[in-house]
Write a protein that holds these residues in place. Structure first.
Motif, mmCIF file in Angstrom:
data_model
loop_
_atom_site.group_PDB
_atom_site.id
_atom_site.type_symbol
_atom_site.label_atom_id
_atom_site.label_comp_id
_atom_site.label_asym_id
_atom_site.label_seq_id
_atom_site.Cartn_x
_atom_site.Cartn_y
_atom_site.Cartn_z
ATOM 1 N N LEU A 34 -1.560 22.073 -2.537
ATOM 2 C CA LEU A 34 -2.384 22.152 -1.326
ATOM 3 C C LEU A 34 -3.756 21.521 -1.566
ATOM 4 N N LEU A 35 -4.333 21.809 -2.730
ATOM 5 C CA LEU A 35 -5.639 21.243 -3.080
ATOM 6 C C LEU A 35 -5.601 19.723 -3.107
ATOM 7 N N TYR A 36 -4.576 19.152 -3.735
ATOM 8 C CA TYR A 36 -4.501 17.698 -3.852
ATOM 9 C C TYR A 36 -4.117 17.025 -2.536
ATOM 10 N N GLU A 37 -3.411 17.726 -1.688
ATOM 11 C CA GLU A 37 -3.133 17.184 -0.354
ATOM 12 C C GLU A 37 -4.422 17.010 0.434
ATOM 13 N N ILE A 38 -5.416 17.796 0.107
ATOM 14 C CA ILE A 38 -6.725 17.654 0.743
ATOM 15 C C ILE A 38 -7.551 16.578 0.035
ATOM 16 N N LEU A 39 -7.504 16.566 -1.305
ATOM 17 C CA LEU A 39 -8.349 15.668 -2.086
ATOM 18 C C LEU A 39 -7.906 14.206 -2.052
ATOM 19 N N ILE A 40 -6.610 13.948 -2.086
ATOM 20 C CA ILE A 40 -6.127 12.561 -2.187
ATOM 21 C C ILE A 40 -6.626 11.678 -1.042
ATOM 22 N N PRO A 41 -6.461 12.101 0.229
ATOM 23 C CA PRO A 41 -6.992 11.259 1.315
ATOM 24 C C PRO A 41 -8.504 11.083 1.237
ATOM 25 N N VAL A 47 2.433 15.766 5.455
ATOM 26 C CA VAL A 47 2.645 14.681 6.425
ATOM 27 C C VAL A 47 1.310 14.060 6.829
ATOM 28 N N PHE A 48 0.346 14.912 7.202
ATOM 29 C CA PHE A 48 -0.966 14.415 7.613
ATOM 30 C C PHE A 48 -1.699 13.777 6.434
ATOM 31 N N SER A 49 -1.583 14.398 5.259
ATOM 32 C CA SER A 49 -2.252 13.892 4.064
ATOM 33 C C SER A 49 -1.744 12.504 3.703
ATOM 34 N N PHE A 50 -0.418 12.330 3.724
ATOM 35 C CA PHE A 50 0.177 11.045 3.361
ATOM 36 C C PHE A 50 -0.221 9.955 4.354
ATOM 37 N N LEU A 51 -0.141 10.250 5.649
ATOM 38 C CA LEU A 51 -0.482 9.260 6.671
ATOM 39 C C LEU A 51 -1.953 8.865 6.602
ATOM 40 N N LEU A 52 -2.815 9.845 6.354
ATOM 41 C CA LEU A 52 -4.246 9.550 6.222
ATOM 42 C C LEU A 52 -4.516 8.692 4.992
ATOM 43 N N SER A 53 -3.848 9.025 3.881
ATOM 44 C CA SER A 53 -4.023 8.252 2.651
ATOM 45 C C SER A 53 -3.602 6.803 2.849
ATOM 46 N N GLU A 102 0.811 -1.215 0.000
ATOM 47 C CA GLU A 102 0.000 0.000 0.000
ATOM 48 C C GLU A 102 0.845 1.266 0.000
ATOM 49 N N LYS A 103 1.969 1.227 0.703
ATOM 50 C CA LYS A 103 2.833 2.408 0.790
ATOM 51 C C LYS A 103 3.362 2.806 -0.582
ATOM 52 N N SER A 104 3.732 1.825 -1.388
ATOM 53 C CA SER A 104 4.238 2.109 -2.737
ATOM 54 C C SER A 104 3.164 2.769 -3.602
ATOM 55 N N ILE A 105 1.912 2.311 -3.440
ATOM 56 C CA ILE A 105 0.807 2.880 -4.200
ATOM 57 C C ILE A 105 0.601 4.344 -3.827
ATOM 58 N N VAL A 106 0.611 4.620 -2.524
ATOM 59 C CA VAL A 106 0.392 5.994 -2.050
ATOM 60 C C VAL A 106 1.543 6.905 -2.469
ATOM 61 N N ILE A 107 2.772 6.421 -2.318
ATOM 62 C CA ILE A 107 3.945 7.209 -2.729
ATOM 63 C C ILE A 107 3.867 7.531 -4.214
ATOM 64 N N TYR A 108 3.541 6.535 -5.018
ATOM 65 C CA TYR A 108 3.446 6.744 -6.461
ATOM 66 C C TYR A 108 2.383 7.778 -6.798
ATOM 67 N N ARG A 109 1.226 7.679 -6.144
ATOM 68 C CA ARG A 109 0.125 8.586 -6.450
ATOM 69 C C ARG A 109 0.499 10.038 -6.135
ATOM 70 N N TYR A 110 1.141 10.265 -4.978
ATOM 71 C CA TYR A 110 1.570 11.622 -4.628
ATOM 72 C C TYR A 110 2.653 12.110 -5.582
ATOM 73 N N PHE A 111 3.587 11.225 -5.902
ATOM 74 C CA PHE A 111 4.668 11.613 -6.809
ATOM 75 C C PHE A 111 4.118 11.988 -8.182
ATOM 76 N N LEU A 112 3.208 11.176 -8.707
ATOM 77 C CA LEU A 112 2.620 11.450 -10.014
ATOM 78 C C LEU A 112 1.898 12.801 -10.014
ATOM 79 N N ILE A 113 1.061 13.027 -9.021
ATOM 80 C CA ILE A 113 0.256 14.244 -8.973
ATOM 81 C C ILE A 113 1.124 15.477 -8.785
ATOM 82 N N PHE A 114 2.037 15.450 -7.824
ATOM 83 C CA PHE A 114 2.875 16.628 -7.557
ATOM 84 C C PHE A 114 3.788 16.943 -8.735
#
Length: 200
Positions: free
Chosen positions: A120-127, A185-191, A73-85
């Motif tokens: 900032l918008l996607y840090e809110i939307l992703i989780p 930090v909060f966005s990633f942990l929640l996701s 799951e961690k790899s999926i979340v990391i990839y998703r944030y990396f792709l979007i940012f």
């Protein structure tokens, strides 16, 4: 993570017409001098693109499939944030370079501000997307469409083109970056928490 990348490339190909249309209007807006409109078109286009990606993930039950193929799951979340940012930064940097070359915008702060606000918008939307899935995507679609339509009618009614006076406002950018870093930090942990709950 390669499987996620391949899937997103396929989605990109399947929606090439929509992306081409948005890109066309974006470039036209920049070379005609409406730089802020171009940045807003890019913002709207990115929201559409990422909603399509998340929608595809849930529609095809892709997360459970990829987890069953030994991707955590961690790899999926990391990839998703990396792709979007990285996509956000690349698109707005592309906007800036065209505007700079055409001479309509020599202000790098516009790129910094729009990039920071979008991240900032996607840090809110992703989780939210990871937690509520299709419901959150549908609600975001509706809200985004309403905001877009209201904005267009406002511009037409007031016969105005959006112009943001962005000068040497480095302090605004610094504040946004600090907020982005803290929220990340909060966005990633929640996701990570929400995707584990959804897959289990």
């Amino acid at each position: 993570m390669k499987a996620l990348l391949y899937k997103d490339i396929i989605i990109l190909k399947n929606n090439s017409v929509v992306i081409s249309i948005l890109s066309f209007f974006l470039i036209i807006a920049i070379i005609s001098g409406n730089v802020d409109i171009a940045y807003l078109i890019a913002t709207f286009g990115l929201v559409i693109f990422f909603i399509i990606i998340f929608e595809s993930d849930y529609k095809n039950n892709f997360y459970k499939y990829i987890i069953s193929n030994a991707v955590d799951e961690k790899s999926i979340v990391i990839y998703r944030y990396f792709l979007i940012f990285s996509t956000v930064i690349s698109v707005f940097l592309f906007n800036f370079l065209i505007a700079f070359v055409t001479g309509y915008d020599k202000t790098f702060y516009r790129f910094l501000l729009f990039s920071s606000i979008n991240i900032l918008l996607y840090e809110i939307l992703i989780p939210i997307f990871f937690r509520f899935g299709k419901i959150a995507i549908a609600v975001t679609n509706v809200i985004g469409t309403v905001i877009y339509i209201v904005g267009v009618f406002y511009l037409i009614k007031n016969n105005t083109i959006l112009k943001f006076e962005i000068g040497n406002k480095l302090n605004i950018f610094i504040i946004l970056i600090i907020i982005d870093l803290i929220l990340f930090v909060f966005s990633f942990l929640l996701s990570l928490k929400f995707i584990k709950r959804r897959i289990s």
